[in-house]
Design a protein around this motif. Structure first.
Motif, PDB file in Angstrom:
ATOM      1  N   ASP A 146       0.827  -1.208   0.000  1.00 15.66           N
ATOM      2  CA  ASP A 146       0.000   0.000   0.000  1.00 15.66           C
ATOM      3  C   ASP A 146       0.863   1.260   0.000  1.00 15.66           C
ATOM      4  O   ASP A 146       0.532   2.256  -0.649  1.00 15.66           O
ATOM      5  CB  ASP A 146      -0.943  -0.009   1.207  1.00 15.66           C
ATOM      6  N   GLY A 149       1.994   1.716  -3.372  1.00  9.06           N
ATOM      7  CA  GLY A 149       0.921   1.923  -4.338  1.00  9.06           C
ATOM      8  C   GLY A 149       0.739   0.779  -5.306  1.00  9.06           C
ATOM      9  O   GLY A 149       0.243   0.966  -6.422  1.00  9.06           O
ATOM     10  N   ALA A 193      -4.794  -1.409  -5.555  1.00 12.77           N
ATOM     11  CA  ALA A 193      -4.044  -0.412  -4.790  1.00 12.77           C
ATOM     12  C   ALA A 193      -5.024   0.471  -4.037  1.00 12.77           C
ATOM     13  O   ALA A 193      -6.202   0.575  -4.404  1.00 12.77           O
ATOM     14  CB  ALA A 193      -3.181   0.422  -5.745  1.00 12.77           C
ATOM     15  N   PRO A 194      -4.585   1.118  -2.958  1.00 16.72           N
ATOM     16  CA  PRO A 194      -5.515   1.868  -2.099  1.00 16.72           C
ATOM     17  C   PRO A 194      -6.354   2.908  -2.836  1.00 16.72           C
ATOM     18  O   PRO A 194      -7.496   3.146  -2.474  1.00 16.72           O
ATOM     19  CB  PRO A 194      -4.588   2.532  -1.076  1.00 16.72           C
ATOM     20  N   ASP A 195      -5.831   3.522  -3.887  1.00 17.25           N
ATOM     21  CA  ASP A 195      -6.560   4.587  -4.570  1.00 17.25           C
ATOM     22  C   ASP A 195      -7.277   4.114  -5.823  1.00 17.25           C
ATOM     23  O   ASP A 195      -7.764   4.925  -6.612  1.00 17.25           O
ATOM     24  CB  ASP A 195      -5.608   5.725  -4.948  1.00 17.25           C
ATOM     25  N   ALA A 196      -7.386   2.787  -6.011  1.00 15.25           N
ATOM     26  CA  ALA A 196      -7.951   2.277  -7.259  1.00 15.25           C
ATOM     27  C   ALA A 196      -9.430   1.946  -7.152  1.00 15.25           C
ATOM     28  O   ALA A 196     -10.068   1.642  -8.147  1.00 15.25           O
ATOM     29  CB  ALA A 196      -7.183   1.032  -7.704  1.00 15.25           C
ATOM     30  N   GLY A 197      -9.998   1.962  -5.945  1.00 16.24           N
ATOM     31  CA  GLY A 197     -11.397   1.597  -5.788  1.00 16.24           C
ATOM     32  C   GLY A 197     -11.615   0.141  -6.143  1.00 16.24           C
ATOM     33  O   GLY A 197     -10.751  -0.701  -5.952  1.00 16.24           O
ATOM     34  N   GLY A 201      -8.986  -2.010 -12.803  1.00 13.99           N
ATOM     35  CA  GLY A 201      -7.624  -1.594 -12.488  1.00 13.99           C
ATOM     36  C   GLY A 201      -6.561  -2.226 -13.347  1.00 13.99           C
ATOM     37  O   GLY A 201      -5.510  -2.610 -12.856  1.00 13.99           O
TER      38      GLY A 201
END
Length: 228
Positions: A146, A149, A193-197, A201
């Protein structure tokens, strides 16, 4: 629960961790497909497990617990991998006449590699009753991913991909790889990844590998792509 210590494995752990990987293969549906001849299965799977852990130690990362009851073999994939001549050479040298089914298996897996940078969990082996320790180990690995990323990718055999350790650690099943002839389904498991929802992806299209699928230069040529 007793405190779980997570540590990086070394060559000194090879004799302990290889049998754990071999046992996890032997009790699942993949082991019987890889080595249909039951009398030969323990020796062949043991040799393959030792090769896999050795490659993880040299070219990737092998994490384990203090009591060596869980092992996770990881490889970083910063770009789409190509079939490794060194791996195939070692596979055939180690397994001899049994190598062809393993080579086919790896060709299936290579055909649907996510085309984005990710960490590949090539194998997770857990001693029975130590699932909680496996969750602790994966949580420690995921914290590092995380920060970097990086999403994570794995394959999970069986018919209940939304259950078990991987699903509980944030992995979502995508469409399966259907191993043939006569093999089990391998669910492609994706932890974004944490910001990928929860988007695909970068996940590749669905591929159903059937008897009509052919091998081209060691890779599987899929018959019909579809949505993820």
């Amino acid at each position: 629960m007793t405190r779980v210590v997570v540590c990086r494995a070394s060559e000194a752990d090879l004799d302990v961790l290889s049998p754990l990987v071999a046992e996890s293969l032997s009790v699942g549906p993949v082991g019987g497909w890889l080595v249909p001849e039951a009398p030969a299965r323990p020796l062949v799977l043991g040799s393959y497990a030792r090769l896999l852990v050795s490659w993880g130690l040299r070219h990737g990362q092998v994490d384990t617990t203090g009591d060596r009851s869980v092992v996770a073999v990881w490889f970083r994939r910063v770009e789409v991998p190509v079939p490794s001549a060194g791996w195939m050479y070692d596979l055939h040298r180690t397994l001899g006449g049994h190598a062809s089914r393993f080579a086919l298996w790896h060709a299936y897996l290579d055909a649907v590699v996510p085309p984005v940078p990710h960490a590949y969990l090539a194998h997770l082996a857990i001693r029975p009753g130590r699932e909680d320790a496996a969750r602790v180990l994966l949580a420690a690995c995921h914290r590092v991913l995380d920060i970097e990323g990086l999403p994570a990718y794995a394959e999970c055999p069986g018919g209940r991909p939304r259950e078990g350790v991987l699903a509980g650690c944030g992995y979502t099943p995508r469409s399966p790889i259907l191993l043939e002839p006569g093999g089990p389904a391998l669910w492609r498991m994706w932890r974004p990844a944490p910001d990928a929802g929860r988007s695909c992806g970068g996940f590749p299209p669905r591929v159903r590998l059937r008897r009509g699928v052919t091998l081209l230069r060691g890779r599987v040529v899929p018959a019909r792509p579809g949505p993820c």
